[in-house]
Design a protein around this motif. Structure first.
Motif, PDB file in Angstrom:
ATOM      1  N   PHE A 118       0.797  -1.224   0.000  1.00 50.63           N
ATOM      2  CA  PHE A 118       0.000   0.000   0.000  1.00 50.63           C
ATOM      3  C   PHE A 118       0.831   1.276   0.000  1.00 50.63           C
ATOM      4  CE2 PHE A 118      -3.512  -2.772   0.923  1.00 50.63           C
ATOM      5  CZ  PHE A 118      -4.593  -2.094   0.385  1.00 50.63           C
ATOM      6  N   LEU A 119       2.136   1.170   0.245  1.00 48.76           N
ATOM      7  CA  LEU A 119       2.968   2.375   0.248  1.00 48.76           C
ATOM      8  C   LEU A 119       2.861   3.148  -1.065  1.00 48.76           C
ATOM      9  CD1 LEU A 119       5.157   4.253   1.366  1.00 48.76           C
ATOM     10  CD2 LEU A 119       6.865   2.564   0.667  1.00 48.76           C
ATOM     11  N   PRO A 120       3.143   2.541  -2.220  1.00 48.17           N
ATOM     12  CA  PRO A 120       3.032   3.315  -3.465  1.00 48.17           C
ATOM     13  C   PRO A 120       1.596   3.697  -3.808  1.00 48.17           C
ATOM     14  CG  PRO A 120       3.470   1.007  -3.949  1.00 48.17           C
ATOM     15  CD  PRO A 120       3.607   1.160  -2.473  1.00 48.17           C
ATOM     16  N   ILE A 121       0.637   2.834  -3.439  1.00 46.46           N
ATOM     17  CA  ILE A 121      -0.766   3.146  -3.726  1.00 46.46           C
ATOM     18  C   ILE A 121      -1.190   4.407  -2.986  1.00 46.46           C
ATOM     19  CG2 ILE A 121      -3.140   2.342  -3.419  1.00 46.46           C
ATOM     20  CD1 ILE A 121      -2.108  -0.504  -3.855  1.00 46.46           C
ATOM     21  N   VAL A 122      -0.829   4.491  -1.714  1.00 46.64           N
ATOM     22  CA  VAL A 122      -1.221   5.642  -0.900  1.00 46.64           C
ATOM     23  C   VAL A 122      -0.503   6.909  -1.355  1.00 46.64           C
ATOM     24  CG1 VAL A 122      -1.123   6.605   1.432  1.00 46.64           C
ATOM     25  CG2 VAL A 122      -1.913   4.278   1.084  1.00 46.64           C
ATOM     26  N   SER A 132      -1.000  15.880   1.964  1.00 43.00           N
ATOM     27  CA  SER A 132       0.378  15.485   2.235  1.00 43.00           C
ATOM     28  C   SER A 132       0.440  13.981   2.499  1.00 43.00           C
ATOM     29  CB  SER A 132       0.914  16.237   3.456  1.00 43.00           C
ATOM     30  OG  SER A 132       2.163  15.715   3.847  1.00 43.00           O
ATOM     31  N   PRO A 133       1.402  13.262   1.913  1.00 49.59           N
ATOM     32  CA  PRO A 133       1.534  11.823   2.171  1.00 49.59           C
ATOM     33  C   PRO A 133       1.718  11.494   3.647  1.00 49.59           C
ATOM     34  CG  PRO A 133       2.918  12.475   0.316  1.00 49.59           C
ATOM     35  CD  PRO A 133       2.393  13.743   0.934  1.00 49.59           C
ATOM     36  N   SER A 134       2.277  12.442   4.411  1.00 47.14           N
ATOM     37  CA  SER A 134       2.521  12.174   5.830  1.00 47.14           C
ATOM     38  C   SER A 134       1.225  11.931   6.599  1.00 47.14           C
ATOM     39  CB  SER A 134       3.275  13.349   6.469  1.00 47.14           C
ATOM     40  OG  SER A 134       2.522  14.542   6.381  1.00 47.14           O
ATOM     41  N   ARG A 135       0.112  12.458   6.121  1.00 44.68           N
ATOM     42  CA  ARG A 135      -1.163  12.277   6.817  1.00 44.68           C
ATOM     43  C   ARG A 135      -1.751  10.889   6.596  1.00 44.68           C
ATOM     44  NH1 ARG A 135      -5.176  17.071   5.704  1.00 44.68           N
ATOM     45  NH2 ARG A 135      -6.166  16.115   7.518  1.00 44.68           N
ATOM     46  N   LEU A 136      -1.241  10.162   5.602  1.00 40.04           N
ATOM     47  CA  LEU A 136      -1.806   8.855   5.271  1.00 40.04           C
ATOM     48  C   LEU A 136      -0.845   7.690   5.494  1.00 40.04           C
ATOM     49  CD1 LEU A 136      -3.644   9.782   1.936  1.00 40.04           C
ATOM     50  CD2 LEU A 136      -4.691   9.376   4.162  1.00 40.04           C
ATOM     51  N   LEU A 137       0.467   7.933   5.423  1.00 42.04           N
ATOM     52  CA  LEU A 137       1.415   6.820   5.471  1.00 42.04           C
ATOM     53  C   LEU A 137       1.564   6.216   6.853  1.00 42.04           C
ATOM     54  CD1 LEU A 137       4.208   8.015   3.016  1.00 42.04           C
ATOM     55  CD2 LEU A 137       2.492   6.254   2.666  1.00 42.04           C
ATOM     56  N   MET A 138       1.615   7.037   7.902  1.00 43.43           N
ATOM     57  CA  MET A 138       1.695   6.474   9.255  1.00 43.43           C
ATOM     58  C   MET A 138       0.451   5.632   9.580  1.00 43.43           C
ATOM     59  SD  MET A 138       2.311   8.267  13.000  1.00 43.43           S
ATOM     60  CE  MET A 138       3.804   9.105  12.511  1.00 43.43           C
ATOM     61  N   ILE A 201      -1.138  13.441  13.759  1.00 45.57           N
ATOM     62  CA  ILE A 201      -0.142  13.203  12.713  1.00 45.57           C
ATOM     63  C   ILE A 201       0.246  14.528  12.071  1.00 45.57           C
ATOM     64  CG2 ILE A 201       0.292  12.057  10.504  1.00 45.57           C
ATOM     65  CD1 ILE A 201      -1.772   9.962  11.325  1.00 45.57           C
ATOM     66  N   PRO A 202       1.543  14.814  11.953  1.00 47.98           N
ATOM     67  CA  PRO A 202       1.967  16.087  11.351  1.00 47.98           C
ATOM     68  C   PRO A 202       1.667  16.135   9.866  1.00 47.98           C
ATOM     69  CG  PRO A 202       3.858  14.647  11.653  1.00 47.98           C
ATOM     70  CD  PRO A 202       2.688  13.952  12.297  1.00 47.98           C
ATOM     71  N   ASP A 203       1.456  17.335   9.380  1.00 51.72           N
ATOM     72  CA  ASP A 203       1.211  17.550   7.951  1.00 51.72           C
ATOM     73  C   ASP A 203       2.502  18.084   7.349  1.00 51.72           C
ATOM     74  OD1 ASP A 203       0.349  18.075   5.450  1.00 51.72           O
ATOM     75  OD2 ASP A 203      -1.282  19.422   5.995  1.00 51.72           O
ATOM     76  N   ARG A 204       3.322  17.170   6.843  1.00 50.37           N
ATOM     77  CA  ARG A 204       4.617  17.565   6.306  1.00 50.37           C
ATOM     78  C   ARG A 204       4.642  17.268   4.811  1.00 50.37           C
ATOM     79  NH1 ARG A 204       6.942  15.363  11.225  1.00 50.37           N
ATOM     80  NH2 ARG A 204       7.454  17.113  12.559  1.00 50.37           N
ATOM     81  N   ALA A 205       4.343  18.265   3.999  1.00 50.53           N
ATOM     82  CA  ALA A 205       4.440  18.073   2.547  1.00 50.53           C
ATOM     83  C   ALA A 205       5.902  17.909   2.188  1.00 50.53           C
ATOM     84  CB  ALA A 205       3.837  19.278   1.820  1.00 50.53           C
ATOM     85  N   PRO A 206       6.237  16.958   1.322  1.00 54.85           N
ATOM     86  CA  PRO A 206       7.637  16.752   0.970  1.00 54.85           C
ATOM     87  C   PRO A 206       8.221  17.966   0.270  1.00 54.85           C
ATOM     88  CG  PRO A 206       6.210  15.508  -0.490  1.00 54.85           C
ATOM     89  CD  PRO A 206       5.339  16.056   0.604  1.00 54.85           C
ATOM     90  N   LEU A 553       9.321   1.607   9.265  1.00 54.20           N
ATOM     91  CA  LEU A 553      10.522   2.043   8.547  1.00 54.20           C
ATOM     92  C   LEU A 553      10.221   2.319   7.078  1.00 54.20           C
ATOM     93  CD1 LEU A 553      13.380  -0.208   9.979  1.00 54.20           C
ATOM     94  CD2 LEU A 553      13.344   2.277   9.908  1.00 54.20           C
ATOM     95  N   MET A 554       9.320   1.547   6.507  1.00 58.39           N
ATOM     96  CA  MET A 554       9.020   1.708   5.090  1.00 58.39           C
ATOM     97  C   MET A 554       8.351   3.055   4.805  1.00 58.39           C
ATOM     98  SD  MET A 554       7.852  -2.105   3.954  1.00 58.39           S
ATOM     99  CE  MET A 554       8.368  -1.863   2.279  1.00 58.39           C
ATOM    100  N   VAL A 555       7.602   3.604   5.776  1.00 56.37           N
ATOM    101  CA  VAL A 555       6.912   4.877   5.545  1.00 56.37           C
ATOM    102  C   VAL A 555       7.686   6.060   6.124  1.00 56.37           C
ATOM    103  CG1 VAL A 555       4.695   3.678   5.607  1.00 56.37           C
ATOM    104  CG2 VAL A 555       5.526   4.792   7.678  1.00 56.37           C
ATOM    105  N   TYR A 556       8.742   5.775   6.876  1.00 57.47           N
ATOM    106  CA  TYR A 556       9.485   6.822   7.579  1.00 57.47           C
ATOM    107  C   TYR A 556      10.058   7.858   6.611  1.00 57.47           C
ATOM    108  CZ  TYR A 556      12.809   8.887  10.896  1.00 57.47           C
ATOM    109  OH  TYR A 556      13.510   9.750  11.692  1.00 57.47           O
ATOM    110  N   GLY A 557      10.738   7.383   5.565  1.00 57.36           N
ATOM    111  CA  GLY A 557      11.332   8.294   4.599  1.00 57.36           C
ATOM    112  C   GLY A 557      10.311   8.978   3.705  1.00 57.36           C
ATOM    113  N   PRO A 558       9.440   8.201   3.012  1.00 64.53           N
ATOM    114  CA  PRO A 558       8.453   8.835   2.124  1.00 64.53           C
ATOM    115  C   PRO A 558       7.502   9.790   2.847  1.00 64.53           C
ATOM    116  CG  PRO A 558       8.636   6.490   1.652  1.00 64.53           C
ATOM    117  CD  PRO A 558       9.428   6.729   2.897  1.00 64.53           C
ATOM    118  N   GLY A 559       7.243   9.543   4.151  1.00 66.71           N
ATOM    119  CA  GLY A 559       6.344  10.419   4.894  1.00 66.71           C
ATOM    120  C   GLY A 559       7.017  11.632   5.488  1.00 66.71           C
TER     121      GLY A 559
END
Length: 592
Positions: A118-122, A132-138, A201-206, A553-559
């Protein structure tokens, strides 16, 4: 307490402080900790570097290879479109659908595999919904972990615990034995994430550079409705172009030279030209949608020009360009340079006439297609300034289905115990390369190497805790400190210690260290050892306080998360699950 134990505990405290404040990146902290273990003699060099070749690291590597293939081939886009069709782009509905889908899947496959899928799907859904992806990946990572105690195969930790129970003289875990406590944990945990967790959850746009912005600028293009299109005789509302392709229809051009404002109940006809506005990637997806085509692409393209010979670029109309103040028809780009303009960007403004009739201005950005040599000549003649080449990602359906079958097949091999999970996913990654779903170069370029380095180094810390006796020392002290408490508090003490050890150690390693001690403590106290084994299994899956669990760990970087983000969201959740386990485990498996 020995000197080695004291030194290791001191290093762990320093590492946790550095992880929390992030004065340097987490992977650098982990590398520093690894070096400290070697230089202080707490861990031999060979064992310190063994984590880089461990099954956990190889498993994450293989999963990232397969998910990269799903992205590159376009399968992720197809799944994202299906989810958007049912959930829409409203954040609340999208959040709920993602939570339930990930949790439901993770109950029957590895939580790491579910998070990887689901990482790439999300990421694609976040772009579509403009959040922001950070709101959904965690939430993806937490939802995948929350159902770890529903079935025996939800996580490999349950299988490890079952094996350890057999060694301790207890009956192994049954397929749904954990469900009486696992299902309430999943329900309460998902409710927490939906009502409370998402607000924390923080809203951190990349962060993105200037070139990244070119891909999200809004273009205007002409879309032709073909004679055999399934959209013919449908209304604009029924066509779902806005929902499926994220395109805004700004004008409908109908022969002979009729320009209409778009209305929801307007019926489409064959030959209609739709002026649409959307991001570059969404405009290019028109090429993969049945029944419609980008009009310049279908009417003006060179029939002798092969697709593999062409290139897409974004080109800026510069001052003193001969194109300024003239239309594309008058300039005759196709005749002079054998290129075609697919779309125009004018600082986000809508254009309400045909592209060929639009007077060009300085600063207009054109999406131009043609041979590299023709595009170079266009730039040399000072017609435009080429900003950057566009990597045109198309949906390759044969490869997409091939990658999906390989991914599902590797998970099935692990789910039905045909092969261990690391072997199954490594076989899947090998098959991805063998069938050319993705090239190794592309896969390695997309790899989240920071997560790989972080988990390899933390596995070395777990080995050091077992080698120095630190884990056993802490376990014995918990048993001693809670000896005079009631059986329920003794059970709770092992939950707390298990959760604490699963942060620097792998879940399986923490369970392997603590379960024999817990069973022995329960036996000496005249209590039911199975209740303690169950509590260890449940607690070993409560990895929400740090991003060191593989799914996190898988969402740590992309988020773009920070270490403290997991503490903020995960601490209340862990406390909530602790209370549930403290009530339900003794009731289902009586202590006396």
């Amino acid at each position: 307490m020995t000197l080695s134990i004291a030194l290791l505990l001191g290093l762990i405290v320093v590492a946790l402080v550095l992880f929390s404040f992030e004065w340097v990146s987490s992977d650098v902290v982990a590398l520093g900790l690894l070096l400290a273990l070697i230089l202080t003699g707490l861990l031999p060099v060979k064992e310190a570097f063994a984590g880089f070749g461990s099954e956990t690291v190889l498993m994450i590597f293989a999963l990232l290879v397969m998910t990269s293939a799903l992205v590159k081939t376009g399968m992720v886009d197809l799944v994202a479109q299906a989810i958007l069709r049912h959930a829409g782009t409203r954040f609340t509905a999208l959040f709920a659908v993602i939570l339930l889908t990930v949790a439901g899947l993770s109950a029957f496959i590895s939580n790491t595999a579910a998070a990887a899928l689901f990482l790439p799907i999300v990421l694609g859904l976040a772009a579509k919904a403009k959040v922001s992806p950070s709101r959904l990946l965690m939430p993806v990572a937490f939802a995948s972990i929350l159902t770890s105690s529903v079935t025996l195969i939800s996580t490999s930790t349950n299988l490890v615990v079952s094996g350890l129970m057999t060694r301790a003289g207890l009956a192994p875990l049954r397929m749904f034995e954990l469900a009486p406590v696992g299902i309430p944990i999943a329900v309460v945990g998902l409710a927490y994430m939906f009502f409370i967790g998402r607000k924390l959850i923080p809203d951190r746009a990349p962060a993105s550079g200037l070139l990244d912005q070119f891909g999200v600028r809004s273009y205007i293009t002409e879309v032709l409705v073909l004679p055999d299109s399934p959209l013919v005789h449908k209304t604009l509302a029924e066509s779902n172009l806005g929902r499926d392709l994220d395109l805004e229809i700004v004008r409908v051009l109908r022969k002979p030279d009729v320009s209409l404002w778009p209305r929801r109940n307007m019926t489409l006809r064959a030959g209609d030209v739709l002026l649409v506005r959307g991001a570059r990637e969404d405009v290019l997806k028109v090429k993969d949608t049945a029944g419609i085509e980008i009009r310049p692409d279908v009417e003006l393209s060179d029939p002798d020009l092969r697709a593999e010979d062409t290139q897409l670029v974004e080109a800026l109309v510069v001052p003193r360009s001969p194109m300024v103040g003239r239309t594309l028809r008058l300039i005759g780009l196709r005749e002079r340079y054998r290129v075609q303009v697919l779309a125009i960007n004018r600082h986000g403004r809508n254009l309400l006439e045909k592209l060929s009739h639009t007077l060009l201005r300085v600063g207009d950005v054109l999406l131009v297609q043609g041979r590299p040599q023709d595009l170079a000549r266009l730039s040399e003649d000072n017609m435009v300034s080429v900003l950057n080449a566009v990597n045109e990602r198309r949906i390759d359906r044969p490869r997409a289905w091939r990658a999906t079958i390989i991914f599902a097949g590797s998970l099935a091999l692990a789910t039905f115990s045909v092969l261990p999970l690391p072997v199954a996913v490594l076989l899947g990654a090998f098959a991805i390369f063998l069938t050319r779903c993705i090239s190794p170069t592309d896969a390695y370029r997309d790899m989240e190497w920071r997560a790989v380095i972080l988990i390899a180094c933390m596995l070395a810390l777990g080995e050091a805790m077992m080698r120095t006796g630190t884990a056993t020392y802490l376990a014995q002290h918990v048993a001693t400190w809670t000896a005079n408490f009631s059986p329920g508090w003794l059970l709770g003490g092992f939950f707390v210690l298990t959760v604490a050890l699963t942060q620097p150690m792998s879940n399986q390693a923490a369970a392997a260290v603590l379960l024999p001690i817990a069973v022995q403590t329960a036996t000496h106290a005249g209590l039911n050892p199975r209740a303690f084994a169950i509590m260890i299994a449940v607690a070993a899956s409560c990895s929400y306080l740090t991003p060191l669990e593989p799914a996190c760990l898988m969402v740590y970087g992309p988020g773009h998360y920070r270490f403290i983000d997991f503490v903020r969201v995960g601490a209340p959740l862990t406390l909530l699950l602790f209370l549930i386990a403290l009530v339900l485990v003794p009731r289902t498996w009586p202590l006396l």
